[in-house]
Design a protein around this motif. Sequence first.
Motif, PDB file in Angstrom:
ATOM      1  N   SER A 115      66.282   5.917  36.611  1.00  0.00           N
ATOM      2  CA  SER A 115      67.415   5.410  35.831  1.00  0.00           C
ATOM      3  C   SER A 115      68.773   5.732  36.452  1.00  0.00           C
ATOM      4  CB  SER A 115      67.367   5.983  34.406  1.00  0.00           C
ATOM      5  OG  SER A 115      67.555   7.400  34.414  1.00  0.00           O
ATOM      6  N   TYR A 116      68.797   6.337  37.638  1.00  0.00           N
ATOM      7  CA  TYR A 116      70.058   6.696  38.279  1.00  0.00           C
ATOM      8  C   TYR A 116      70.924   5.443  38.465  1.00  0.00           C
ATOM      9  CZ  TYR A 116      73.313   8.559  41.782  1.00  0.00           C
ATOM     10  OH  TYR A 116      74.446   8.938  42.471  1.00  0.00           O
ATOM     11  N   PRO A 117      72.134   5.424  37.924  1.00  0.00           N
ATOM     12  CA  PRO A 117      72.914   4.179  37.903  1.00  0.00           C
ATOM     13  C   PRO A 117      73.615   3.825  39.215  1.00  0.00           C
ATOM     14  CG  PRO A 117      74.126   5.926  36.801  1.00  0.00           C
ATOM     15  CD  PRO A 117      72.779   6.489  37.131  1.00  0.00           C
ATOM     16  N   LEU A 122      55.395  24.526  32.047  1.00  0.00           N
ATOM     17  CA  LEU A 122      56.735  23.978  31.846  1.00  0.00           C
ATOM     18  C   LEU A 122      57.072  22.983  32.945  1.00  0.00           C
ATOM     19  CD1 LEU A 122      59.458  23.777  30.462  1.00  0.00           C
ATOM     20  CD2 LEU A 122      60.182  25.820  31.719  1.00  0.00           C
ATOM     21  N   ALA A 123      56.805  23.342  34.181  1.00  0.00           N
ATOM     22  CA  ALA A 123      57.077  22.430  35.289  1.00  0.00           C
ATOM     23  C   ALA A 123      56.297  21.133  35.131  1.00  0.00           C
ATOM     24  CB  ALA A 123      56.732  23.106  36.617  1.00  0.00           C
ATOM     25  N   GLU A 124      55.056  21.228  34.717  1.00  0.00           N
ATOM     26  CA  GLU A 124      54.227  20.035  34.530  1.00  0.00           C
ATOM     27  C   GLU A 124      54.840  19.094  33.492  1.00  0.00           C
ATOM     28  OE1 GLU A 124      50.888  17.829  35.691  1.00  0.00           O
ATOM     29  OE2 GLU A 124      51.514  19.783  36.449  1.00  0.00           O
ATOM     30  N   LYS A 125      55.425  19.661  32.450  1.00  0.00           N
ATOM     31  CA  LYS A 125      56.047  18.839  31.406  1.00  0.00           C
ATOM     32  C   LYS A 125      57.361  18.216  31.884  1.00  0.00           C
ATOM     33  CE  LYS A 125      54.102  21.536  27.586  1.00  0.00           C
ATOM     34  NZ  LYS A 125      54.409  22.480  26.456  1.00  0.00           N
ATOM     35  N   LEU A 126      58.053  18.897  32.789  1.00  0.00           N
ATOM     36  CA  LEU A 126      59.356  18.406  33.237  1.00  0.00           C
ATOM     37  C   LEU A 126      59.246  17.291  34.282  1.00  0.00           C
ATOM     38  CD1 LEU A 126      61.374  21.745  33.613  1.00  0.00           C
ATOM     39  CD2 LEU A 126      61.255  20.208  31.640  1.00  0.00           C
ATOM     40  N   ILE A 127      58.172  17.261  35.038  1.00  0.00           N
ATOM     41  CA  ILE A 127      58.061  16.300  36.143  1.00  0.00           C
ATOM     42  C   ILE A 127      58.198  14.849  35.688  1.00  0.00           C
ATOM     43  CG2 ILE A 127      56.462  15.377  37.879  1.00  0.00           C
ATOM     44  CD1 ILE A 127      55.600  18.273  38.432  1.00  0.00           C
ATOM     45  N   PRO A 128      57.525  14.396  34.616  1.00  0.00           N
ATOM     46  CA  PRO A 128      57.722  12.996  34.198  1.00  0.00           C
ATOM     47  C   PRO A 128      59.164  12.683  33.806  1.00  0.00           C
ATOM     48  CG  PRO A 128      55.755  13.922  33.185  1.00  0.00           C
ATOM     49  CD  PRO A 128      56.483  15.065  33.815  1.00  0.00           C
ATOM     50  N   ARG A 129      59.865  13.645  33.234  1.00  0.00           N
ATOM     51  CA  ARG A 129      61.270  13.422  32.864  1.00  0.00           C
ATOM     52  C   ARG A 129      62.153  13.344  34.098  1.00  0.00           C
ATOM     53  NH1 ARG A 129      62.426  18.055  28.763  1.00  0.00           N
ATOM     54  NH2 ARG A 129      64.525  17.196  28.923  1.00  0.00           N
ATOM     55  N   ILE A 130      61.830  14.140  35.104  1.00  0.00           N
ATOM     56  CA  ILE A 130      62.573  14.061  36.363  1.00  0.00           C
ATOM     57  C   ILE A 130      62.361  12.700  37.009  1.00  0.00           C
ATOM     58  CG2 ILE A 130      62.664  14.966  38.727  1.00  0.00           C
ATOM     59  CD1 ILE A 130      62.043  17.738  37.485  1.00  0.00           C
ATOM     60  N   GLU A 131      61.123  12.246  37.031  1.00  0.00           N
ATOM     61  CA  GLU A 131      60.822  10.937  37.613  1.00  0.00           C
ATOM     62  C   GLU A 131      61.542   9.822  36.862  1.00  0.00           C
ATOM     63  OE1 GLU A 131      56.595  11.059  37.347  1.00  0.00           O
ATOM     64  OE2 GLU A 131      56.348  12.053  39.297  1.00  0.00           O
ATOM     65  N   TRP A 177      72.770  14.260  37.947  1.00  0.00           N
ATOM     66  CA  TRP A 177      72.220  13.288  36.990  1.00  0.00           C
ATOM     67  C   TRP A 177      70.852  13.772  36.490  1.00  0.00           C
ATOM     68  CZ3 TRP A 177      73.380   8.904  34.329  1.00  0.00           C
ATOM     69  CH2 TRP A 177      72.328   8.103  33.884  1.00  0.00           C
ATOM     70  N   ILE A 178      70.044  14.291  37.400  1.00  0.00           N
ATOM     71  CA  ILE A 178      68.718  14.795  37.028  1.00  0.00           C
ATOM     72  C   ILE A 178      68.830  16.072  36.202  1.00  0.00           C
ATOM     73  CG2 ILE A 178      66.551  15.731  37.925  1.00  0.00           C
ATOM     74  CD1 ILE A 178      66.908  13.899  40.355  1.00  0.00           C
ATOM     75  N   THR A 179      69.662  17.014  36.646  1.00  0.00           N
ATOM     76  CA  THR A 179      69.744  18.293  35.928  1.00  0.00           C
ATOM     77  C   THR A 179      70.382  18.134  34.555  1.00  0.00           C
ATOM     78  OG1 THR A 179      71.806  18.844  37.109  1.00  0.00           O
ATOM     79  CG2 THR A 179      69.743  19.660  38.047  1.00  0.00           C
ATOM     80  N   TRP A 219      69.050  18.620  46.477  1.00  0.00           N
ATOM     81  CA  TRP A 219      67.869  17.793  46.230  1.00  0.00           C
ATOM     82  C   TRP A 219      66.951  18.467  45.214  1.00  0.00           C
ATOM     83  CZ3 TRP A 219      68.733  20.449  50.815  1.00  0.00           C
ATOM     84  CH2 TRP A 219      67.802  21.417  51.186  1.00  0.00           C
ATOM     85  N   VAL A 220      65.990  17.686  44.717  1.00  0.00           N
ATOM     86  CA  VAL A 220      65.015  18.165  43.734  1.00  0.00           C
ATOM     87  C   VAL A 220      63.623  17.958  44.308  1.00  0.00           C
ATOM     88  CG1 VAL A 220      64.087  17.898  41.405  1.00  0.00           C
ATOM     89  CG2 VAL A 220      66.543  17.603  41.813  1.00  0.00           C
ATOM     90  N   ALA A 221      62.792  18.984  44.235  1.00  0.00           N
ATOM     91  CA  ALA A 221      61.424  18.921  44.739  1.00  0.00           C
ATOM     92  C   ALA A 221      60.442  19.184  43.602  1.00  0.00           C
ATOM     93  CB  ALA A 221      61.216  19.941  45.865  1.00  0.00           C
ATOM     94  N   VAL A 222      59.363  18.404  43.568  1.00  0.00           N
ATOM     95  CA  VAL A 222      58.344  18.592  42.530  1.00  0.00           C
ATOM     96  C   VAL A 222      56.960  18.597  43.170  1.00  0.00           C
ATOM     97  CG1 VAL A 222      59.813  17.396  40.861  1.00  0.00           C
ATOM     98  CG2 VAL A 222      57.964  16.147  41.974  1.00  0.00           C
ATOM     99  N   LYS A 223      56.062  19.339  42.539  1.00  0.00           N
ATOM    100  CA  LYS A 223      54.652  19.342  42.919  1.00  0.00           C
ATOM    101  C   LYS A 223      53.816  19.405  41.651  1.00  0.00           C
ATOM    102  CE  LYS A 223      52.085  22.883  43.923  1.00  0.00           C
ATOM    103  NZ  LYS A 223      50.791  22.553  43.250  1.00  0.00           N
ATOM    104  N   PRO A 224      53.148  18.320  41.278  1.00  0.00           N
ATOM    105  CA  PRO A 224      52.263  18.385  40.120  1.00  0.00           C
ATOM    106  C   PRO A 224      51.116  19.371  40.342  1.00  0.00           C
ATOM    107  CG  PRO A 224      52.731  16.112  40.736  1.00  0.00           C
ATOM    108  CD  PRO A 224      53.232  16.979  41.851  1.00  0.00           C
ATOM    109  N   LYS A 225      50.471  19.731  39.288  1.00  0.00           N
ATOM    110  CA  LYS A 225      49.338  20.657  39.372  1.00  0.00           C
ATOM    111  C   LYS A 225      48.272  20.105  40.316  1.00  0.00           C
ATOM    112  CE  LYS A 225      46.033  23.209  36.521  1.00  0.00           C
ATOM    113  NZ  LYS A 225      45.524  23.452  35.136  1.00  0.00           N
TER     114      LYS A 225
END
Length: 243
Positions: A135-137, A121-130, A156-158, A67-73
């Motif tokens: 778009s996951y097919p 860097l993490a902050e910039k990556l979060i919108p792309r992860i979302e 697919w995300i990585t 799984w992938v976990a994110v936390k915005p600032k």
Amino acid sequence: MMVFLLFAGLTVVALLAGRAAVAQDWRSASSEPAGLAPDPATYAEAVVQVYGARTWGWKGTFGVHTWVAVKPKDAKTYTVYEVMGWRRRWSDSVVSVRERPADARWYGNLPELYADKRGELAEKLIPRIEAAVQSYPYAGEYTLWPGPNSNTFTAWITRAVPELDADLPPTAIGKDYIPGGIFGSAPSGHGLQLSLGGLLAVTASGIEGLEFNLLGLTFGFNPFDPALRLPLVGRLGPARALP
């Protein structure tokens, strides 16, 4: 016969090494945090992490759930993106998006950390992860083997966000299932991969090294790490320094 003997031998190695799933009732299995993720109550910076843990029951002998976990600032909780096949019983999507501890045990099994990015860097990556999640097919599909499954989703995300430098282990069965073709980048988003429906695959990259997948059993070696990559066992070598 040789394949059978190798398969049986690796099973014994995995069990003796303690890498198989913890045998316990799924209804009472712990989901407590493992202490690998920063506490969002006290850590203000953005965080992106990729995890995996042995899945429940006999399936855990063979593979992991990722799984992938994110936390915005400044966020006080983690959002976790993962696929769970049993969601098909009541939902038209197997994709789960929910707030929970990033490093929670999975049916009692301790998670491993495959990628860890923080700060700007993490902050910039979060919108792309979302965007990759949206778009996951295969949101309406799930096949335990050879995919698409939870590891297909994480890969697919990585692949879409190679800056994660995520190294999904050989036990992440389904990571080699390439949507819509047979050629693509490696699951890390680096290098190259040739895959026939996730059943046969050859992977070469600076993250994974060189891997061969035969019917979901993945063998390989990474000279840059260095580590052996084996079915059932996973990655065998010194702890990987996360870039």
